[in-house]
Design a protein around this motif. Sequence first.
Motif, PDB file in Angstrom:
ATOM      1  N   CYS A  76       0.840  -1.209   0.000  1.00 32.65           N
ATOM      2  CA  CYS A  76       0.000   0.000   0.000  1.00 32.65           C
ATOM      3  C   CYS A  76       0.869   1.252   0.000  1.00 32.65           C
ATOM      4  N   THR A  77       1.955   1.223   0.773  1.00 36.67           N
ATOM      5  CA  THR A  77       2.869   2.375   0.810  1.00 36.67           C
ATOM      6  C   THR A  77       3.555   2.568  -0.532  1.00 36.67           C
ATOM      7  N   LEU A  78       4.068   1.491  -1.111  1.00 31.62           N
ATOM      8  CA  LEU A  78       4.784   1.591  -2.379  1.00 31.62           C
ATOM      9  C   LEU A  78       3.869   2.021  -3.519  1.00 31.62           C
ATOM     10  N   ASP A  79       2.645   1.520  -3.519  1.00 36.83           N
ATOM     11  CA  ASP A  79       1.698   1.874  -4.578  1.00 36.83           C
ATOM     12  C   ASP A  79       1.363   3.361  -4.590  1.00 36.83           C
ATOM     13  N   ASN A  80       1.612   4.018  -3.470  1.00 37.78           N
ATOM     14  CA  ASN A  80       1.308   5.450  -3.366  1.00 37.78           C
ATOM     15  C   ASN A  80       2.574   6.293  -3.201  1.00 37.78           C
ATOM     16  N   TRP A  81       3.669   5.798  -3.758  1.00 36.70           N
ATOM     17  CA  TRP A  81       4.962   6.462  -3.605  1.00 36.70           C
ATOM     18  C   TRP A  81       5.610   6.583  -4.978  1.00 36.70           C
ATOM     19  N   ASP A  82       5.663   7.792  -5.492  1.00 31.20           N
ATOM     20  CA  ASP A  82       6.260   8.022  -6.807  1.00 31.20           C
ATOM     21  C   ASP A  82       7.695   7.518  -6.845  1.00 31.20           C
ATOM     22  N   SER A  83       8.049   6.912  -7.945  1.00 28.65           N
ATOM     23  CA  SER A  83       9.396   6.435  -8.280  1.00 28.65           C
ATOM     24  C   SER A  83       9.752   5.083  -7.685  1.00 28.65           C
ATOM     25  N   VAL A  84       8.993   4.595  -6.702  1.00 27.60           N
ATOM     26  CA  VAL A  84       9.289   3.265  -6.181  1.00 27.60           C
ATOM     27  C   VAL A  84       8.158   2.271  -6.450  1.00 27.60           C
ATOM     28  N   ARG A  85       6.986   2.759  -6.855  1.00 29.98           N
ATOM     29  CA  ARG A  85       5.913   1.817  -7.192  1.00 29.98           C
ATOM     30  C   ARG A  85       6.315   1.019  -8.421  1.00 29.98           C
ATOM     31  N   ALA A  86       5.945  -0.226  -8.444  1.00 31.18           N
ATOM     32  CA  ALA A  86       6.373  -1.125  -9.510  1.00 31.18           C
ATOM     33  C   ALA A  86       5.959  -0.610 -10.882  1.00 31.18           C
ATOM     34  N   SER A  87       4.771  -0.051 -10.977  1.00 32.16           N
ATOM     35  CA  SER A  87       4.266   0.395 -12.277  1.00 32.16           C
ATOM     36  C   SER A  87       5.043   1.573 -12.840  1.00 32.16           C
ATOM     37  N   ASP A  88       5.841   2.236 -12.008  1.00 32.06           N
ATOM     38  CA  ASP A  88       6.661   3.359 -12.482  1.00 32.06           C
ATOM     39  C   ASP A  88       7.990   2.893 -13.077  1.00 32.06           C
ATOM     40  N   LEU A  89       8.324   1.619 -12.874  1.00 29.12           N
ATOM     41  CA  LEU A  89       9.633   1.123 -13.281  1.00 29.12           C
ATOM     42  C   LEU A  89       9.547   0.358 -14.594  1.00 29.12           C
ATOM     43  N   GLU A  90      10.561   0.546 -15.403  1.00 32.07           N
ATOM     44  CA  GLU A  90      10.621  -0.181 -16.665  1.00 32.07           C
ATOM     45  C   GLU A  90      11.183  -1.577 -16.428  1.00 32.07           C
ATOM     46  N   GLY A  91      10.555  -2.578 -17.021  1.00 30.96           N
ATOM     47  CA  GLY A  91      11.028  -3.946 -16.867  1.00 30.96           C
ATOM     48  C   GLY A  91      12.339  -4.167 -17.593  1.00 30.96           C
ATOM     49  N   VAL A  92      13.119  -5.129 -17.084  1.00 29.47           N
ATOM     50  CA  VAL A  92      14.376  -5.492 -17.729  1.00 29.47           C
ATOM     51  C   VAL A  92      14.073  -6.409 -18.909  1.00 29.47           C
ATOM     52  N   GLU A  93      14.561  -6.028 -20.075  1.00 26.54           N
ATOM     53  CA  GLU A  93      14.311  -6.723 -21.343  1.00 26.54           C
ATOM     54  C   GLU A  93      12.843  -6.534 -21.785  1.00 26.54           C
ATOM     55  N   PRO A  94      12.631  -6.421 -23.091  1.00 27.88           N
ATOM     56  CA  PRO A  94      11.270  -6.256 -23.614  1.00 27.88           C
ATOM     57  C   PRO A  94      10.447  -7.530 -23.447  1.00 27.88           C
ATOM     58  N   SER A  95       9.135  -7.424 -23.641  1.00 27.29           N
ATOM     59  CA  SER A  95       8.277  -8.602 -23.574  1.00 27.29           C
ATOM     60  C   SER A  95       8.656  -9.563 -24.705  1.00 27.29           C
ATOM     61  N   TRP A  96       8.256 -10.831 -24.552  1.00 27.71           N
ATOM     62  CA  TRP A  96       8.625 -11.828 -25.556  1.00 27.71           C
ATOM     63  C   TRP A  96       8.082 -11.470 -26.940  1.00 27.71           C
ATOM     64  N   SER A  97       6.903 -10.818 -26.956  1.00 32.43           N
ATOM     65  CA  SER A  97       6.314 -10.469 -28.252  1.00 32.43           C
ATOM     66  C   SER A  97       7.163  -9.436 -28.989  1.00 32.43           C
ATOM     67  N   GLU A  98       7.758  -8.508 -28.232  1.00 35.78           N
ATOM     68  CA  GLU A  98       8.659  -7.536 -28.838  1.00 35.78           C
ATOM     69  C   GLU A  98       9.987  -8.196 -29.206  1.00 35.78           C
ATOM     70  N   LYS A  99      10.442  -9.067 -28.320  1.00 37.51           N
ATOM     71  CA  LYS A  99      11.724  -9.744 -28.559  1.00 37.51           C
ATOM     72  C   LYS A  99      11.667 -10.598 -29.824  1.00 37.51           C
ATOM     73  N   SER A 100      10.533 -11.243 -30.041  1.00 37.71           N
ATOM     74  CA  SER A 100      10.414 -12.134 -31.195  1.00 37.71           C
ATOM     75  C   SER A 100      10.547 -11.385 -32.520  1.00 37.71           C
ATOM     76  N   LYS A 101      10.200 -10.097 -32.516  1.00 38.74           N
ATOM     77  CA  LYS A 101      10.296  -9.310 -33.749  1.00 38.74           C
ATOM     78  C   LYS A 101      11.735  -9.187 -34.235  1.00 38.74           C
ATOM     79  N   GLU A 102      12.675  -9.233 -33.268  1.00 38.45           N
ATOM     80  CA  GLU A 102      14.080  -9.120 -33.624  1.00 38.45           C
ATOM     81  C   GLU A 102      14.514 -10.321 -34.488  1.00 38.45           C
ATOM     82  N   TYR A 103      13.842 -11.431 -34.327  1.00 40.05           N
ATOM     83  CA  TYR A 103      14.242 -12.650 -35.005  1.00 40.05           C
ATOM     84  C   TYR A 103      13.407 -12.946 -36.242  1.00 40.05           C
TER      85      TYR A 103
END
Length: 242
Positions: A213-240
């Motif tokens: 609850c604290t993190l969800d209401n805290w700018d810059s540390v909430r998960a949704s504010d962070l970019e995931g490491v490596e693109p999704s598989w659907s984006e990755k597959s386009k490279e191939y």
Amino acid sequence: MAPLSGTTVYKKVVLIGDSQFELSWNPELEFCFPAALANYYGRRADILNRGLSGYNSTWMRSQLDRIILELKHYDEDVVLLFILWLGTNDSCLESTEHHVPVPEFEENVRTYVAEIKQNFTNARILLVSPAPISKTGLAASSMRTKGMDRTQAATKEYVDALLKYSDDENVVRKIDLFGQLVDDAALKIAKFTVDGLHLNGYGYRVLFDLVKCTLDNWDSVRASDLEGVEPSWSEKSKEYRK
């Protein structure tokens, strides 16, 4: 060694505390706090559990020094969050070797927060209060002898000391775990512990809900504010497909 860039490595979330954190990985508890936090930050951050069973806030000095050395080589954007959960052992009665007087405990917290802010300028800090004890639970467990060294009133002094700590809310926030568990009228405190002191799965679930609850209401540390490491598989597959 050049700093490792925040765009190429997982963020770091560091748990600093005593046995309440060290034992929180135990799969037999059915709910593991670090695993739940890792799931919350899936593909975004690593959870580093640095809990040390039996340590008080004064003995934790060397642990913080070591953690600073461990993480200092990362880019300033990599170290995301520290969760400090101190006071469980400090609050033992004066006759015990674990006891740390309240003023010294307060100074330790202030010092550790200041050093984290100095060394990791973009990191956030979450302070968790000690949990309440259950005299009934302690008396019925292997902790019954050590339980004589603890009282609810003494624990509350350290909770109050932590909660009165004041800082920039964008950088430092606090969670009153003690108040949450004591105020739950539907369940006795012993319901949340394995031995009257250490949390069980129910207790860690309460802690996680408060943290989330604290993190969800805290700018810059909430998960949704962070970019995931490596693109999704659907984006990755386009490279191939090229």
